[in-house]
Design a protein around this motif. Structure first.
Motif, PDB file in Angstrom:
ATOM      1  N   ARG A  22      46.574  32.882  36.663  1.00 37.73           N
ATOM      2  CA  ARG A  22      46.752  33.236  35.256  1.00 37.73           C
ATOM      3  C   ARG A  22      46.787  34.755  35.113  1.00 37.73           C
ATOM      4  O   ARG A  22      46.107  35.473  35.838  1.00 37.73           O
ATOM      5  CB  ARG A  22      45.612  32.667  34.396  1.00 37.73           C
ATOM      6  N   LYS A  23      47.587  35.199  34.154  1.00 38.89           N
ATOM      7  CA  LYS A  23      47.642  36.613  33.829  1.00 38.89           C
ATOM      8  C   LYS A  23      47.843  36.765  32.331  1.00 38.89           C
ATOM      9  O   LYS A  23      48.772  36.200  31.750  1.00 38.89           O
ATOM     10  CB  LYS A  23      48.798  37.298  34.576  1.00 38.89           C
ATOM     11  N   THR A  24      46.939  37.539  31.715  1.00 44.00           N
ATOM     12  CA  THR A  24      47.063  37.806  30.288  1.00 44.00           C
ATOM     13  C   THR A  24      47.177  39.311  30.070  1.00 44.00           C
ATOM     14  O   THR A  24      46.589  40.111  30.793  1.00 44.00           O
ATOM     15  CB  THR A  24      45.855  37.274  29.502  1.00 44.00           C
ATOM     16  N   PHE A  25      47.945  39.671  29.056  1.00 46.20           N
ATOM     17  CA  PHE A  25      48.008  41.038  28.564  1.00 46.20           C
ATOM     18  C   PHE A  25      47.522  40.998  27.121  1.00 46.20           C
ATOM     19  O   PHE A  25      48.261  40.571  26.241  1.00 46.20           O
ATOM     20  CB  PHE A  25      49.436  41.586  28.635  1.00 46.20           C
ATOM     21  N   GLY A  26      46.268  41.393  26.925  1.00 46.03           N
ATOM     22  CA  GLY A  26      45.683  41.257  25.600  1.00 46.03           C
ATOM     23  C   GLY A  26      45.565  39.789  25.238  1.00 46.03           C
ATOM     24  O   GLY A  26      44.975  38.993  25.978  1.00 46.03           O
ATOM     25  N   ALA A  27      46.167  39.411  24.114  1.00 53.04           N
ATOM     26  CA  ALA A  27      46.116  38.018  23.680  1.00 53.04           C
ATOM     27  C   ALA A  27      47.288  37.193  24.209  1.00 53.04           C
ATOM     28  O   ALA A  27      47.358  35.987  23.947  1.00 53.04           O
ATOM     29  CB  ALA A  27      46.101  37.963  22.149  1.00 53.04           C
ATOM     30  N   VAL A  28      48.181  37.828  24.941  1.00 53.61           N
ATOM     31  CA  VAL A  28      49.376  37.141  25.423  1.00 53.61           C
ATOM     32  C   VAL A  28      49.144  36.615  26.833  1.00 53.61           C
ATOM     33  O   VAL A  28      48.849  37.381  27.755  1.00 53.61           O
ATOM     34  CB  VAL A  28      50.595  38.083  25.414  1.00 53.61           C
ATOM     35  N   GLU A  29      49.274  35.318  27.004  1.00 53.44           N
ATOM     36  CA  GLU A  29      49.128  34.701  28.323  1.00 53.44           C
ATOM     37  C   GLU A  29      50.510  34.615  28.962  1.00 53.44           C
ATOM     38  O   GLU A  29      51.357  33.819  28.542  1.00 53.44           O
ATOM     39  CB  GLU A  29      48.499  33.314  28.206  1.00 53.44           C
ATOM     40  N   GLU A  66      46.951  42.884  38.428  1.00 50.66           N
ATOM     41  CA  GLU A  66      45.712  42.170  38.724  1.00 50.66           C
ATOM     42  C   GLU A  66      45.692  40.839  37.975  1.00 50.66           C
ATOM     43  O   GLU A  66      45.758  40.813  36.744  1.00 50.66           O
ATOM     44  CB  GLU A  66      44.493  43.011  38.310  1.00 50.66           C
ATOM     45  N   PRO A  67      45.635  39.721  38.680  1.00 54.88           N
ATOM     46  CA  PRO A  67      45.551  38.433  38.007  1.00 54.88           C
ATOM     47  C   PRO A  67      44.291  38.341  37.144  1.00 54.88           C
ATOM     48  O   PRO A  67      43.257  38.941  37.463  1.00 54.88           O
ATOM     49  CB  PRO A  67      45.491  37.427  39.162  1.00 54.88           C
ATOM     50  N   THR A  68      44.377  37.591  36.076  1.00 59.84           N
ATOM     51  CA  THR A  68      43.233  37.356  35.212  1.00 59.84           C
ATOM     52  C   THR A  68      42.329  36.286  35.787  1.00 59.84           C
ATOM     53  O   THR A  68      41.099  36.346  35.664  1.00 59.84           O
ATOM     54  CB  THR A  68      43.707  36.946  33.806  1.00 59.84           C
ATOM     55  N   ASP A  69      42.934  35.296  36.447  1.00 63.98           N
ATOM     56  CA  ASP A  69      42.172  34.199  37.032  1.00 63.98           C
ATOM     57  C   ASP A  69      43.030  33.538  38.102  1.00 63.98           C
ATOM     58  O   ASP A  69      44.243  33.747  38.163  1.00 63.98           O
ATOM     59  CB  ASP A  69      41.787  33.185  35.945  1.00 63.98           C
ATOM     60  N   GLY A  76      46.114  33.564  55.204  1.00 62.48           N
ATOM     61  CA  GLY A  76      44.738  33.108  55.351  1.00 62.48           C
ATOM     62  C   GLY A  76      43.681  34.025  54.778  1.00 62.48           C
ATOM     63  O   GLY A  76      42.496  33.704  54.809  1.00 62.48           O
ATOM     64  N   VAL A  77      44.069  35.168  54.228  1.00 61.71           N
ATOM     65  CA  VAL A  77      43.124  36.147  53.682  1.00 61.71           C
ATOM     66  C   VAL A  77      43.084  36.022  52.159  1.00 61.71           C
ATOM     67  O   VAL A  77      44.130  35.983  51.500  1.00 61.71           O
ATOM     68  CB  VAL A  77      43.505  37.577  54.089  1.00 61.71           C
ATOM     69  N   ASP A  78      41.883  35.981  51.603  1.00 64.03           N
ATOM     70  CA  ASP A  78      41.691  35.909  50.156  1.00 64.03           C
ATOM     71  C   ASP A  78      41.999  37.276  49.553  1.00 64.03           C
ATOM     72  O   ASP A  78      41.208  38.214  49.658  1.00 64.03           O
ATOM     73  CB  ASP A  78      40.255  35.491  49.850  1.00 64.03           C
ATOM     74  N   LEU A  79      43.161  37.385  48.915  1.00 64.97           N
ATOM     75  CA  LEU A  79      43.613  38.672  48.404  1.00 64.97           C
ATOM     76  C   LEU A  79      42.731  39.194  47.273  1.00 64.97           C
ATOM     77  O   LEU A  79      42.661  40.404  47.041  1.00 64.97           O
ATOM     78  CB  LEU A  79      45.059  38.550  47.916  1.00 64.97           C
ATOM     79  N   LEU A  80      42.061  38.301  46.572  1.00 61.82           N
ATOM     80  CA  LEU A  80      41.277  38.702  45.412  1.00 61.82           C
ATOM     81  C   LEU A  80      39.792  38.865  45.721  1.00 61.82           C
ATOM     82  O   LEU A  80      39.013  39.208  44.827  1.00 61.82           O
ATOM     83  CB  LEU A  80      41.459  37.679  44.278  1.00 61.82           C
TER      84      LEU A  80
END
Length: 255
Positions: A22-29, A66-69, A76-80
């Protein structure tokens, strides 16, 4: 830092594994919980109308956004994960943009070798050897000493590809790489991308080059309004059994 040394052993898990992104910019998903797995050596082509979130999705894959969630695993590597060395990981996820982003005061070879010297710490001689090999792969070895102003748009984009592959990435991301080029120049860039695929590069491409998607992609993903509407082999998405929204989009874009 989490270990990010690439393995040469054959992988059974996906090269790229994205879950509930998920990625949001302010109130916009902008991205609404996307799942995508990309196998090693697979070419996945993402299509969809403008504003569907395609480029944002691509930029999240190497954390330029940057992802929101959600989660992203690359090789194999956890990017976050907070302990992941993001700079090391970005060297393994090459990216080519619509704009070429070349330094105008540096030659083609200088543009390609800059990160090799400044980031990887290669000697000038070693960087030049790697850079020349990369330019050879994109058919521009004879233009190594030319400056961007002396190159066509297609040649500049091929230099940008050489710059990315010189770092030996595991995955290549392409964000509308031919949209600023006329058809003849675009063809030279698509030929390089085809060669990369044939050499086994894992690739995710956002583009409106529908013929390339139909002929060369292993899988096509259709996005709209921040979601994946349909995905599958090109023969299905470009055929009569595709989702009605996909058929409508393709009819409109190929007029």
């Amino acid at each position: 830092m989490i270990e990010t040394t690439p393995s040469d052993a054959p992988r059974t898990e996906p090269m790229l594994d994205i879950r509930a992104l998920r990625k949001t910019f302010g109130a916009v998903e902008v991205l609404k919980g996307i799942d995508l797995k990309v196998a090693q050596q697979e070419l996945v082509f993402i299509i969809g109308p403008s504003g569907s979130g395609k480029s944002t999705f691509l930029r999240c894959m190497n954390r330029l956004e940057e992802p929101t969630d959600g989660s992203i695993f690359v090789d194999g590597v956890d990017l976050l994960h907070p302990k992941t060395d993001i700079n090391a990981m970005r060297r393994r996820v090459g990216m080519v943009f619509q704009s070429f982003n070349l330094y105008p005061h540096m030659s083609a070879l200088g543009n390609v070798t800059l990160a090799l010297r400044k980031v990887l710490g290669k000697s000038a001689a070693e960087a030049e050897a790697i850079g020349m090999a990369a330019l050879e792969r994109v058919g521009l070895a004879e233009r190594a000493r030319y400056y961007p102003s002396q190159l066509s748009g297609g040649q500049q984009q091929r230099v940008a590809i050489a710059r990315a592959i010189a770092l030996e990435p595991r995955v290549m991301l392409f964000d509308e790489p031919t949209s600023a080029l006329d058809p003849e120049l675009a063809g030279s860039v698509l030929a390089v991308m085809r060669d990369l695929k044939n050499a086994g590069m894992t690739m995710v491409v956002v583009s409106h080059e529908m013929r390339f998607a139909r002929d060369d992609a292993d899988r096509v993903v259709f996005m709209e309004a921040g979601q994946v509407v349909e995905e599958g082999q090109p023969a299905r998405l470009f055929g009569p059994d595709a989702h009605p929204r996909v058929r409508a989009f393709l009819t409109e874009i190929t007029r």
